[in-house]
Every structure is written in structure tokens, then in C-alpha cells.
Design an enzyme around this catalytic site. Structure first.
Site, PDB file in Angstrom:
ATOM      1  N   LYS A  48       0.771  -1.336   0.116  1.00 47.09           N
ATOM      2  CA  LYS A  48      -0.119  -0.176  -0.011  1.00 47.09           C
ATOM      3  C   LYS A  48       0.836   1.169  -0.062  1.00 47.09           C
ATOM      4  O   LYS A  48       0.236   2.338  -0.232  1.00 47.09           O
ATOM      5  CB  LYS A  48      -0.997   0.051   1.115  1.00 47.09           C
ATOM      6  CG  LYS A  48      -1.915  -1.080   1.298  1.00 47.09           C
ATOM      7  CD  LYS A  48      -3.205  -0.728   0.363  1.00 47.09           C
ATOM      8  CE  LYS A  48      -4.355  -1.674   0.729  1.00 47.09           C
ATOM      9  NZ  LYS A  48      -5.353  -1.535  -0.324  1.00 47.09           N
ATOM     10  N   ASP A  88      -9.121  -0.621   5.893  1.00 49.18           N
ATOM     11  CA  ASP A  88      -9.077  -1.832   7.082  1.00 49.18           C
ATOM     12  C   ASP A  88      -7.519  -1.887   7.436  1.00 49.18           C
ATOM     13  O   ASP A  88      -7.362  -2.742   8.436  1.00 49.18           O
ATOM     14  CB  ASP A  88      -9.212  -3.062   6.296  1.00 49.18           C
ATOM     15  CG  ASP A  88     -10.638  -3.469   5.986  1.00 49.18           C
ATOM     16  OD1 ASP A  88     -11.567  -3.355   7.088  1.00 49.18           O
ATOM     17  OD2 ASP A  88     -11.076  -3.843   4.975  1.00 49.18           O
TER      18      ASP A  88
END
Length: 400
Positions: free
Chosen positions: A83, A132
Site C-alpha cells: 500500500k 481496513d
């Protein structure tokens, strides 16, 4: 539509899969030229380093294939997740455009932003997203790095340790009573009301530009992998939450390799298999509920709109699996019994878990075209991004 049930898993073949030319419909989701610009930018960042590609010969023997290679994104910057390539890059791009327009400057570099040359402008920007865990951390990291504010919305299922990691970068955390998709909607509503900038890795027909930038950044890991491999893979197993990473795997490899592209197999938790249901229905489908799974980064009920533009033809199979195989994979990677010791968080281990399930079912391996000549590529998308949870899950997996 071909469907196989094995070891508690469900595998569906995508009837629309096509190895033809990479077309305009796919470029809506993943544009190779835009991704090339993103990769060049990211390679110039001061902390850029290629992540390792590790072979797992024992797992390859169990499957009866020539090679299983794992791209270890747990080594990606200090975030320990792929990410880092997405959210932070999208923030950099947004702030660059914001400053160039606001200050009338022809070109603003990432270094300019990092050095605070335009902090009087960037401090007025507040980036926001739902997460998340890992995407929110990337956005918070990018916000601090490039000089803007940040607010991250987390569903209650996210661990407090992951929330603390986000707050450590100076971001505000907003807890949401609901699932990830509820957090996405609330973040967008608040952003519109409060004038914030949404930096999301999922998309809708009305929101596409930023998710395209996020996905463009993700392509760097697959460029690295192809450069590290002696030969291109025949099969790629990739985790799916909202589908962005899977779409990049399909899009980048398809655009680069053409008709020789590998088969793309999506891996999801059985309780959050939104891509599998989308393939089953032939159009975007929503999976409701709490999406209970240890694979927290994959607990999504809706596929990203632009990801589906690529996966509609670029995905070959969707596989939904129970949590037990992710646990088994975490343990086997940690103890080195698959041929190499690796630290993989519960989401990062999903691809290896899928192979462990397939190792027990010869007929499904045959259906996937896995032979003694196959070369499989996996991505460990995260390391132990929550060390406490990692330790608990490792202990639970060892008792299985």
C-alpha cells in the site's frame, strides 16, 4: 460457468476471460502509460528499494509445479505493505497539482513538498479515506511526508494497534459502526460536507481519478517481479479486497505480455467474496454483512468500479477460501517449512494459503492448468503490520 468446491473453497472460472488485446475498456481502469509515469516517480523517492522475490521450492514440489515465487511486500518501506506505493503516491500527485494551480508554479517535485517549500498551501488540505488498516496507514504516511492533514475512517473490526500506527503519523482516526463499505460511504459524505480530499483505492462511476493513481503506483511491484524472474509466470494468485491489486496484476501483465499473459486467479475470504459473486452474476455485486474473517485487509463487500473494467476480461478464476488456510500459510512461512522463512500477516499470506488448499486437490489443480511446467507468482502483500495480532494468529495456527 465452471464451478469447483474443494477443501471448503469455491473456485469459479470467469466465462468472459479473454487473452486478446488490451483494449480501451481496460484502459478505463488501468492505463499503462499513466502507470509508467507513476513507476518513474516512485523510483525517484529517497527511500525506494526493490522488494525481494523469494522462491518456495517445497511448496512447488507439493503442487507439482516448476516454480513458486513470492514477492515479499512486507519489506516495502517502513510501512511493510504494498500500500506504500498507492495512497502516498496519490497524495503527492494531488498536492503537486494543488500547489501548481494555487501558486502558479510550472512544476512542483516530491522533494519540494517533502522540504515544505509550499507548506503554506498544503497545510490547508485534509486528505481522507476509509481503510481496513494498511491503506489508511499509507495515506497518513503520505500526508505527513508531503505536508497536509489526514483523517482516516476505520470500521470497528480494525485492531487498535493498526489504528495507533495510523495515528502515529499524525492522522485523526474516526471509528465507524459498520463494515468497510460503510466506512467508505461515511468518509465520502464527510469529505463533501467538510471540504476534504478523498484518497481512496476503491472507485465508483463518479469517482475514478484518484483510484487510478493509486493503482498506477501498485504496478511498480509487478514490474519489479518480472525483472526479477528468469521467465514470466504462467499463473498469478492475488488477494482481493476491493480488487485494485488484482486489476493491476491483470492489467500490467496483460498490457506488457499480450497474448502470453499469465492466468490471474483472485483469492478472497469466503465471507467477503465480492469478486467471486460479481463473476458469478456477470456484473458488479454486493456482499453484505459483517465480512468476518481474519484476513482483515480483504473484508470488502464491493468491487471497485474501475478494477472490474480490467477484471471483466482479465480475470481467469475467482477463488474463495476459509480462514484456516491463511493461518496454515502464516505458520508454514514463519517456520520455513515451505523452503524459506518469511513473515506474512493474515492478509499477506492469502495467496500461499490458496496454494496449500490446492495442494490437497489434484482435480482442481488440473482445472487451473497447473502442471510440472507451471511457474506461479504470489504476493505477500503485508508483513506483520499488527505484531500483537500476528503473534496471536501464529499461535492459533500452530495449534491447528
Amino acid at each position: 460457468m465452471s464451478v469447483a468446491d474443494f477443501q471448503g473453497c469455491t473456485l469459479i472460472a470467469n466465462p468472459s476471460a479473454d487473452a486478446g488485446s488490451y483494449g480501451e475498456a481496460e484502459r478505463v481502469g488501468f492505463d499503462p502509460s499513466t502507470a509508467e509515469i507513476a513507476r518513474a516517480e516512485l523510483k525517484g523517492w529517497r527511500d525506494y528499494a526493490v522488494t525481494p522475490l523469494v522462491e518456495l521450492p517445497v511448496l512447488a514440489d507439493r503442487l507439482g509445479v516448476r516454480q513458486v515465487a513470492v514477492k515479499d511486500e512486507g519489506a516495502r518501506t517502513d510501512l511493510g505493505s504494498f500500500k506504500a506505493l498507492g495512497g502516498a503516491y496519490a497524495i503527492c500527485q494531488h498536492l503537486r497539482s494543488y500547489v501548481e494551480q494555487g501558486a502558479g508554479v510550472a512544476h512542483v517535485s516530491a522533494d519540494d513538498l517533502e522540504n515544505g517549500l509550499y507548506s503554506d498551501l498544503t497545510q490547508a488540505v485534509v486528505a481522507t479515506c476509509a481503510s481496513d488498516g494498511n491503506h489508511g496507514r499509507s495515506v497518513a504516511w503520505g500526508a505527513r511526508r508531503f505536508g497536509c492533514g489526514c483523517v482516516v475512517y476505520l470500521p470497528r473490526s480494525v485492531s487498535s494497534r493498526r489504528a495507533e500506527a495510523i495515528e502515529a503519523y499524525g492522522a485523526q482516526v474516526v471509528w465507524v459502526d459498520g463494515n468497510y463499505d460503510d466506512a467508505v460511504r461515511l468518509a465520502a459524505e464527510d469529505a463533501q460536507r467538510l471540504g476534504r480530499t478523498v484518497i481512496a483505492d476503491t472507485s465508483s462511476p463518479a469517482y475514478q481519478a484518484v483510484p487510478r493513481q493509486v493503482m498506477a503506483g501498485y504496478s511498480l511491484l509487478f514490474e519489479e517481479a518480472l525483472d526479477q524472474l528468469e521467465r514470466a509466470p504462467s499463473h498469478v494468485f492475488v488477494q482481493v479486497g476491493c480488487g485494485a491489486l488484482a486489476a493491476v496484476a491483470a492489467g500490467y501483465l496483460w498490457a506488457r505480455l499480450g497474448f502470453e499473459r499469465p492466468k490471474i486467479i483472485a483469492v478472497e475470504p469466503v465471507n467477503a467474496a465480492c469478486l467471486l459473486e460479481t463473476v458469478r452474476e456477470g456484473e458488479l455485486a454486493i456482499v453484505g454483512g459483517e465480512h468476518e474473517t481474519i484476513m482483515g485487509g480483504l473484508a470488502c463487500g464491493e468491487v471497485s468500479y474501475i478494477a472490474w473494467q480490467v477484471l471483466r476480461r482479465g480475470l481467469d478464476y475467482a477463488l474463495a477460501m476459509p480462514d484456516e488456510f491463511a493461518l496454515q500459510a502464516m505458520v508454514a512461512l514463519a517456520d520455513g517449512s515451505l523452503g524459506h522463512r518469511l513473515t506474512a500477516g493474515e492478509t499477506g499470506a492469502a495467496g500461499v494459503g490458496a496454494l496449500l488448499a490446492l495442494a490437497q486437490d489434484a482435480s482442481t489443480r488440473q482445472a487451473l492448468g497447473l502442471t510440472d511446467e507451471s511457474r506461479v507468482l504470489l504476493v505477500i502483500t503485508e508483513g506483520a503490520t499488527d505484531p500483537d495480532l500476528y503473534a496471536r494468529l501464529l499461535a492459533a495456527g500452530a495449534l491447528q
